[in-house]
Scaffold this motif. Structure first.
Motif, PDB file in Angstrom:
ATOM      1  N   ALA A 144      16.461  12.428  -7.182  1.00 44.28           N
ATOM      2  CA  ALA A 144      16.433  12.133  -5.744  1.00 44.28           C
ATOM      3  C   ALA A 144      16.315  13.406  -4.923  1.00 44.28           C
ATOM      4  N   THR A 145      16.987  14.459  -5.362  1.00 43.90           N
ATOM      5  CA  THR A 145      16.884  15.744  -4.656  1.00 43.90           C
ATOM      6  C   THR A 145      15.473  16.308  -4.766  1.00 43.90           C
ATOM      7  N   ALA A 146      14.872  16.198  -5.938  1.00 47.11           N
ATOM      8  CA  ALA A 146      13.493  16.677  -6.111  1.00 47.11           C
ATOM      9  C   ALA A 146      12.532  15.901  -5.220  1.00 47.11           C
ATOM     10  N   MET A 147      12.714  14.583  -5.116  1.00 47.24           N
ATOM     11  CA  MET A 147      11.856  13.778  -4.243  1.00 47.24           C
ATOM     12  C   MET A 147      12.047  14.148  -2.778  1.00 47.24           C
ATOM     13  N   ALA A 148      13.290  14.386  -2.364  1.00 46.93           N
ATOM     14  CA  ALA A 148      13.546  14.744  -0.969  1.00 46.93           C
ATOM     15  C   ALA A 148      12.926  16.091  -0.618  1.00 46.93           C
ATOM     16  N   VAL A 149      13.079  17.057  -1.501  1.00 46.59           N
ATOM     17  CA  VAL A 149      12.506  18.387  -1.244  1.00 46.59           C
ATOM     18  C   VAL A 149      10.981  18.311  -1.192  1.00 46.59           C
ATOM     19  N   LEU A 150      10.374  17.604  -2.127  1.00 50.56           N
ATOM     20  CA  LEU A 150       8.920  17.466  -2.106  1.00 50.56           C
ATOM     21  C   LEU A 150       8.436  16.717  -0.868  1.00 50.56           C
ATOM     22  N   ALA A 151       9.188  15.717  -0.438  1.00 54.22           N
ATOM     23  CA  ALA A 151       8.792  14.972   0.759  1.00 54.22           C
ATOM     24  C   ALA A 151       8.821  15.865   1.988  1.00 54.22           C
ATOM     25  N   PHE A 152       9.821  16.715   2.104  1.00 55.92           N
ATOM     26  CA  PHE A 152       9.885  17.619   3.253  1.00 55.92           C
ATOM     27  C   PHE A 152       8.791  18.682   3.211  1.00 55.92           C
TER      28      PHE A 152
ATOM     29  N   GLN B 210       0.841  -1.186   0.000  1.00 60.66           N
ATOM     30  CA  GLN B 210       0.000   0.000   0.000  1.00 60.66           C
ATOM     31  C   GLN B 210       0.888   1.252   0.000  1.00 60.66           C
ATOM     32  N   ILE B 211       0.717   2.119  -0.990  1.00 66.69           N
ATOM     33  CA  ILE B 211       1.488   3.354  -1.089  1.00 66.69           C
ATOM     34  C   ILE B 211       0.507   4.512  -1.044  1.00 66.69           C
ATOM     35  N   ASP B 212       0.746   5.451  -0.159  1.00 72.51           N
ATOM     36  CA  ASP B 212      -0.085   6.633  -0.043  1.00 72.51           C
ATOM     37  C   ASP B 212      -0.029   7.410  -1.357  1.00 72.51           C
ATOM     38  N   SER B 213      -1.161   8.001  -1.769  1.00 70.71           N
ATOM     39  CA  SER B 213      -1.209   8.682  -3.058  1.00 70.71           C
ATOM     40  C   SER B 213      -0.262   9.882  -3.112  1.00 70.71           C
ATOM     41  N   THR B 214      -0.083  10.567  -1.995  1.00 69.32           N
ATOM     42  CA  THR B 214       0.845  11.707  -1.967  1.00 69.32           C
ATOM     43  C   THR B 214       2.273  11.246  -2.236  1.00 69.32           C
ATOM     44  N   LYS B 215       2.651  10.147  -1.622  1.00 71.82           N
ATOM     45  CA  LYS B 215       4.008   9.635  -1.811  1.00 71.82           C
ATOM     46  C   LYS B 215       4.198   9.088  -3.225  1.00 71.82           C
ATOM     47  N   ALA B 216       3.151   8.540  -3.803  1.00 71.11           N
ATOM     48  CA  ALA B 216       3.245   8.059  -5.181  1.00 71.11           C
ATOM     49  C   ALA B 216       3.430   9.223  -6.152  1.00 71.11           C
ATOM     50  N   VAL B 217       2.735  10.333  -5.915  1.00 72.62           N
ATOM     51  CA  VAL B 217       2.888  11.511  -6.765  1.00 72.62           C
ATOM     52  C   VAL B 217       4.304  12.072  -6.643  1.00 72.62           C
ATOM     53  N   ILE B 218       4.848  12.080  -5.419  1.00 73.05           N
ATOM     54  CA  ILE B 218       6.225  12.549  -5.212  1.00 73.05           C
ATOM     55  C   ILE B 218       7.203  11.662  -5.982  1.00 73.05           C
ATOM     56  N   PHE B 219       6.994  10.346  -5.950  1.00 74.42           N
ATOM     57  CA  PHE B 219       7.879   9.431  -6.673  1.00 74.42           C
ATOM     58  C   PHE B 219       7.802   9.660  -8.180  1.00 74.42           C
ATOM     59  N   VAL B 220       6.589   9.815  -8.694  1.00 78.97           N
ATOM     60  CA  VAL B 220       6.420  10.047 -10.132  1.00 78.97           C
ATOM     61  C   VAL B 220       7.060  11.374 -10.537  1.00 78.97           C
ATOM     62  N   ALA B 221       6.903  12.407  -9.708  1.00 74.67           N
ATOM     63  CA  ALA B 221       7.534  13.699 -10.011  1.00 74.67           C
ATOM     64  C   ALA B 221       9.053  13.562 -10.035  1.00 74.67           C
TER      65      ALA B 221
END
Length: 100
Positions: free
Chosen positions: A48-56, A4-15
């Motif tokens: 990876a930097t884009a994913m980290a920034v979006l996650a924060f 199960q992957i949260d939709s917000t985290k899936a969008v961050i991964f796709v971005a």
């Protein structure tokens, strides 16, 4: 097994994957190596930097402090003439942590 992957985290991964793709595509035109190669390491680092920034920025952070303190527990003991209280009738009173 279902993951199960949260939709917000899936969008961050796709971005992050989209950023990686476009950085690789851009560096393929400007990379000094052969005409068909791009900067794979640089594009993965950018993704990876884009994913980290979006996650924060997007994912809510866990709170370390409780919302409210639990209700204090009071004890009432009665002595029956002997002046001593049995140890089994005493219950501790929780003390809330001091405010910082």
């Amino acid at each position: 097994m279902t993951l199960q992957i949260d939709s917000t985290k899936a969008v961050i991964f796709v971005a992050g994957c989209v950023v990686t793709y476009f950085v690789f595509k851009y560096t393929r035109r400007s990379h000094p190596g052969p005409a068909t190669s791009g900067d794979l390491v640089g594009s993965i680092a950018a993704g990876a930097t884009a994913m980290a920034v979006l996650a924060f920025l997007v994912v809510p952070q866990a709170r370390t402090e409780p919302d409210e303190f639990p209700a204090p527990v009071s004890t009432s003991t009665s002595t029956s003439g002997s002046g001593s209280v049995p140890a089994s009738s005493l219950t501790p009173t929780p003390v809330p942590p001091s405010a910082k």
